[in-house]
Every structure is written in C-alpha cells, then in structure tokens.
Design a protein around this motif. Structure first.
Motif, PDB file in Angstrom:
ATOM      1  N   LEU A 138      31.640  10.108   0.599  1.00 44.18           N
ATOM      2  CA  LEU A 138      32.790  10.587  -0.178  1.00 44.18           C
ATOM      3  C   LEU A 138      33.751   9.441  -0.471  1.00 44.18           C
ATOM      4  CD1 LEU A 138      33.790  13.999   1.463  1.00 44.18           C
ATOM      5  CD2 LEU A 138      33.131  13.631  -0.915  1.00 44.18           C
ATOM      6  N   TYR A 139      33.944   8.594   0.518  1.00 39.31           N
ATOM      7  CA  TYR A 139      34.855   7.465   0.372  1.00 39.31           C
ATOM      8  C   TYR A 139      34.358   6.515  -0.723  1.00 39.31           C
ATOM      9  CZ  TYR A 139      37.453   3.215   1.555  1.00 39.31           C
ATOM     10  OH  TYR A 139      38.239   2.094   1.500  1.00 39.31           O
ATOM     11  N   GLY A 140      33.064   6.225  -0.715  1.00 39.07           N
ATOM     12  CA  GLY A 140      32.525   5.308  -1.717  1.00 39.07           C
ATOM     13  C   GLY A 140      32.717   5.824  -3.129  1.00 39.07           C
ATOM     14  N   VAL A 141      32.374   7.083  -3.356  1.00 45.42           N
ATOM     15  CA  VAL A 141      32.504   7.662  -4.704  1.00 45.42           C
ATOM     16  C   VAL A 141      33.974   7.836  -5.061  1.00 45.42           C
ATOM     17  CG1 VAL A 141      31.889   9.597  -6.200  1.00 45.42           C
ATOM     18  CG2 VAL A 141      30.306   8.853  -4.414  1.00 45.42           C
ATOM     19  N   GLY A 142      34.765   8.310  -4.124  1.00 47.32           N
ATOM     20  CA  GLY A 142      36.185   8.534  -4.390  1.00 47.32           C
ATOM     21  C   GLY A 142      36.915   7.251  -4.733  1.00 47.32           C
ATOM     22  N   GLN A 143      36.609   6.177  -4.014  1.00 48.29           N
ATOM     23  CA  GLN A 143      37.243   4.894  -4.291  1.00 48.29           C
ATOM     24  C   GLN A 143      36.907   4.390  -5.688  1.00 48.29           C
ATOM     25  OE1 GLN A 143      39.859   4.298  -2.396  1.00 48.29           O
ATOM     26  NE2 GLN A 143      39.231   2.296  -1.641  1.00 48.29           N
ATOM     27  N   ARG A 144      35.672   4.519  -6.088  1.00 48.01           N
ATOM     28  CA  ARG A 144      35.269   4.038  -7.423  1.00 48.01           C
ATOM     29  C   ARG A 144      35.983   4.824  -8.513  1.00 48.01           C
ATOM     30  NH1 ARG A 144      28.763   3.792  -7.189  1.00 48.01           N
ATOM     31  NH2 ARG A 144      28.947   2.451  -9.047  1.00 48.01           N
ATOM     32  N   ASP A 194      25.524   5.695 -12.062  1.00 45.36           N
ATOM     33  CA  ASP A 194      25.168   6.247 -10.750  1.00 45.36           C
ATOM     34  C   ASP A 194      26.398   6.643  -9.940  1.00 45.36           C
ATOM     35  OD1 ASP A 194      26.240   3.787 -10.220  1.00 45.36           O
ATOM     36  OD2 ASP A 194      24.644   3.152  -8.845  1.00 45.36           O
ATOM     37  N   LEU A 195      27.520   6.860 -10.613  1.00 42.91           N
ATOM     38  CA  LEU A 195      28.784   7.127  -9.922  1.00 42.91           C
ATOM     39  C   LEU A 195      28.662   8.241  -8.898  1.00 42.91           C
ATOM     40  CD1 LEU A 195      31.860   6.663  -9.645  1.00 42.91           C
ATOM     41  CD2 LEU A 195      32.177   8.386 -11.435  1.00 42.91           C
ATOM     42  N   LEU A 196      28.018   9.335  -9.266  1.00 41.36           N
ATOM     43  CA  LEU A 196      27.949  10.499  -8.390  1.00 41.36           C
ATOM     44  C   LEU A 196      26.682  10.540  -7.547  1.00 41.36           C
ATOM     45  CD1 LEU A 196      29.307  13.355 -10.715  1.00 41.36           C
ATOM     46  CD2 LEU A 196      30.552  11.948  -9.070  1.00 41.36           C
ATOM     47  N   MET A 197      25.889   9.488  -7.618  1.00 38.45           N
ATOM     48  CA  MET A 197      24.609   9.512  -6.908  1.00 38.45           C
ATOM     49  C   MET A 197      24.804   9.678  -5.402  1.00 38.45           C
ATOM     50  SD  MET A 197      21.394   6.913  -7.304  1.00 38.45           S
ATOM     51  CE  MET A 197      21.301   7.366  -9.033  1.00 38.45           C
ATOM     52  N   GLY A 198      25.839   9.065  -4.860  1.00 41.00           N
ATOM     53  CA  GLY A 198      26.058   9.161  -3.414  1.00 41.00           C
ATOM     54  C   GLY A 198      26.905  10.346  -2.992  1.00 41.00           C
ATOM     55  N   LEU A 199      27.331  11.174  -3.949  1.00 40.77           N
ATOM     56  CA  LEU A 199      28.205  12.298  -3.607  1.00 40.77           C
ATOM     57  C   LEU A 199      27.445  13.331  -2.772  1.00 40.77           C
ATOM     58  CD1 LEU A 199      31.109  13.370  -4.201  1.00 40.77           C
ATOM     59  CD2 LEU A 199      30.073  14.765  -6.005  1.00 40.77           C
ATOM     60  N   PRO A 200      27.975  13.702  -1.616  1.00 45.99           N
ATOM     61  CA  PRO A 200      27.297  14.714  -0.790  1.00 45.99           C
ATOM     62  C   PRO A 200      27.211  16.046  -1.531  1.00 45.99           C
ATOM     63  CG  PRO A 200      29.039  13.605   0.440  1.00 45.99           C
ATOM     64  CD  PRO A 200      29.207  13.206  -0.985  1.00 45.99           C
ATOM     65  N   THR A 201      26.176  16.806  -1.249  1.00 47.81           N
ATOM     66  CA  THR A 201      26.061  18.130  -1.840  1.00 47.81           C
ATOM     67  C   THR A 201      26.957  19.103  -1.081  1.00 47.81           C
ATOM     68  OG1 THR A 201      24.237  18.822  -0.396  1.00 47.81           O
ATOM     69  CG2 THR A 201      23.658  17.645  -2.432  1.00 47.81           C
ATOM     70  N   ARG A 202      27.200  20.249  -1.688  1.00 47.31           N
ATOM     71  CA  ARG A 202      27.993  21.282  -1.011  1.00 47.31           C
ATOM     72  C   ARG A 202      27.299  21.737   0.272  1.00 47.31           C
ATOM     73  NH1 ARG A 202      32.129  23.674  -3.568  1.00 47.31           N
ATOM     74  NH2 ARG A 202      31.812  25.584  -2.346  1.00 47.31           N
ATOM     75  N   ASP A 203      25.967  21.839   0.220  1.00 47.04           N
ATOM     76  CA  ASP A 203      25.227  22.267   1.409  1.00 47.04           C
ATOM     77  C   ASP A 203      25.335  21.243   2.532  1.00 47.04           C
ATOM     78  OD1 ASP A 203      24.436  24.654   0.316  1.00 47.04           O
ATOM     79  OD2 ASP A 203      22.451  23.950  -0.299  1.00 47.04           O
TER      80      ASP A 203
END
Length: 342
Positions: A147-153, A321-330
């Motif tokens: 979350l931190y990686g995607v949020g920071q970008r 690939d911005l959202l590639m590392g975003l965790p899923t809801r599950d």
C-alpha cells in the motif's frame, strides 16, 4: 429479606471472584445471593469502584420471576433486571447495584467510577489483543508495504501537478463536485450524463502516501510490547499509553481497506476513457472550461485546462504498472483485523 453487610474486601476483589459471581448469576439469576455480596444501603457520599459492565440478569431463573432488589434505593423489594458489580472500598464490601439508580444515588462518584471502568476495560482489551495483532504482523506488514509503495507514487504524481499548476486540483475538483461528478458530453436530447472517475485524486486532503506512511509507523509500534499494567493503575501513564497505542493501531488498521479503495479509485482519473470524457465535456459546450486537453506519449500525460480561473498546464508520468502491487480486498480482509479488534 434480611439486610447484611460483609466487610471482607479490604482490597479490590480478584478477577477469579468476579468470574465466579458471573457464573452464579448465569446459573441462578440471583446476584444478591452469591458469597459475601452485601445488600445494605451505602452512604450517599460513598466512593465506588465498578467491577463489571452492565450485566443482564436471566430473570426466568429467579423465583417468581421477580426483579433484583437494589441496595441503593430498594433493598427489600424487586427493582431491576440489569445491574453492575461494584466494590465500595470505604465499607470493604461488594454489591450488585442498579446502574440507573447508581447514577442518581451516587452522582459524581458514580460518574467517576464509570469513567475509570472504561479506562480499565479498554486497557484490559488492548492487552489481550496485542499478542494476536503481533502474531499477524508479518502478513499485515507485507500488505502495508505494498500500500505504501502504490500510495507514495500516487501522492508524488499529485504533488507534481500541484507544483506545476497551483490551484488546478482545487478548481477542477470544485467544479466537478458542484455538478455531482457527472458531465454531459453532448447537447443532443436524451443523452445521459457520464460519471467522472477518480475525483478523489483531486480532493484537497488526498495523500495516500501519508496515510500509508502512518500505517508503516503503526506496524513498527506494534512490534514493541505494551507497558506493564495493573488494574489499580487507574488513569496513570501506563493506562494512557496503552489506550493511545491501542486505539491508534485499531483505527488505522481498520481503515486499511478504505485506503486501498481510495487509491484504486483515484488512479482511475488517468484512464484513457475518463480523460476522453472530460475532453468531450469541454467540446460539447456544457462545461465552464474553454479548453480541456490531455495528450499521451507512452506513460507521460500532458494536461492543459483553461477556464475563468486561469490556465493550468502540467505534465506527469503515470506508470502503467501503478496498481500492480495494490493488495486485493480479499488480501486485506484475510488479515483478520476486524476479528482481532472487533
């Protein structure tokens, strides 16, 4: 009923005594008949320490289904069906008292006891849950780092726009929110409006990187043990630290799912379809803007917007690939945070 006082509690009754009392209530429906429970009326100025939350008495177990007598206002006749276990240190006795009666009869002393009980209960709860959240920390930390990686970008992209075009986000966001976030891309009759996606990205408070950074800090704090605590610590430093750290961990970890959804939603602002809708809105003459144009060159997006508020130009790189590392809801749900913190 004979009124009796049992002044045998020079110190606060141990937890084992309270638990035995609870079982007696559940089995018999008669809190007043447990060993060493007094039913005499205390002085009105009595200090009191609450030993339980409000306990519902199983009335069908009582002879005749009568309510429980209240030592405060009705020691010899039926009065209430819900009450609280309480210790009166000045008399060295315990009583089962009606909480509504206590608020009136004991006044400020009861209010102070209730506040102290909430502190004690919160401390005990966080102390019980801390090992569980520590056990889940490796999995939580992994999700938080993503979350931190995607949020920071995403926060950096917003910061680049703000530096290049000060006021753009506030102005554009305000105009779109004012019309409900939906725009008409044609003046033809019967044309339906289109929703503008990712409006969260333009909001004044948008900063997913900062929120994710707080989560990283929470994970570091969870690694540390809570301070040594005893129920007699009252409102002391240990209690304050436990409640502060516990509430902070509970609050921010529970908001993880919301942060994840906000990041996903905000990133949709830059989709080809969404930017095209905004351009068509301007061209249709339905917008207050004289120019809305977004040019793409690979991952680079150049934006130009003109209106009565001025001309704004910015250029950012929106990684594919911005959202590639975003965790899923599950993935977040499976961490069991809601089960740990309730």
């Amino acid at each position: 009923m004979e009124l009796q006082a049992f002044p045998v509690f020079d110190a606060r009754p141990p937890l084992a005594y309270i638990e035995s009392w609870r079982r007696h209530i559940a089995d018999t429906g008669s809190p007043e008949t447990f060993e060493n429970v007094s039913n005499t009326k205390p002085p009105k100025e009595s200090s009191v320490i609450l030993l339980s939350e409000v306990v519902k008495v199983p009335m069908p177990l009582r002879v005749g289904g009568d309510r429980v007598p209240c030592p405060l206002c009705s020691p010899t006749s039926p009065k209430f069906g819900k009450g609280r276990m309480a210790w009166f240190p000045g008399e060295c006795v315990v009583r089962f008292i009606g909480h509504s009666c206590a608020a009136r009869y004991l006044g400020e002393n009861y209010s102070a006891a209730e506040r102290l009980f909430k502190i004690e209960a919160a401390c005990a709860e966080f102390i019980e849950r801390w090992p569980k959240i520590q056990e889940a920390l490796p999995q939580i930390s992994s999700v938080v780092r993503n979350l931190y990686g995607v949020g920071q970008r995403l926060s950096q992209i917003r910061a680049y726009i703000d530096r290049q075009a000060p006021g753009f986000a506030r102005s554009f966001h305000g105009d779109l929110v004012a019309i409900g976030g939906r725009v008409f891309t044609s003046r033809e009759a019967g044309v339906q409006s289109s929703a503008v996606l990712g409006l969260k990205f333009l909001s004044e408070e948008f900063n997913p990187g900062g929120a994710a950074e707080k989560l990283m800090s929470i994970c570091r704090d969870i690694k540390k043990p809570l301070p040594s605590w005893h129920v007699s610590d009252g409102e002391g430093a240990a209690s304050r630290e436990i409640i502060r750290r516990g509430r902070s961990a509970s609050r921010y970890l529970k908001e993880m799912q919301t942060l994840r959804d906000q990041i996903e939603d905000a990133a949709e602002f830059f989709t080809v379809t969404n930017l095209r809708i905004l351009e068509q809105w301007c061209k249709s003459g339905n917008s207050p803007f004289t120019l809305i144009k977004f040019a793409r060159d690979g991952e680079r997006i150049d934006g130009v917007v003109e209106s009565y508020a001025g001309r704004y130009e910015w250029s950012v790189v929106n990684p594919g690939d911005l959202l590639m590392g975003l965790p899923t809801r599950d993935e977040i749900s499976n961490l069991g945070i809601s089960e740990i913190f309730g």
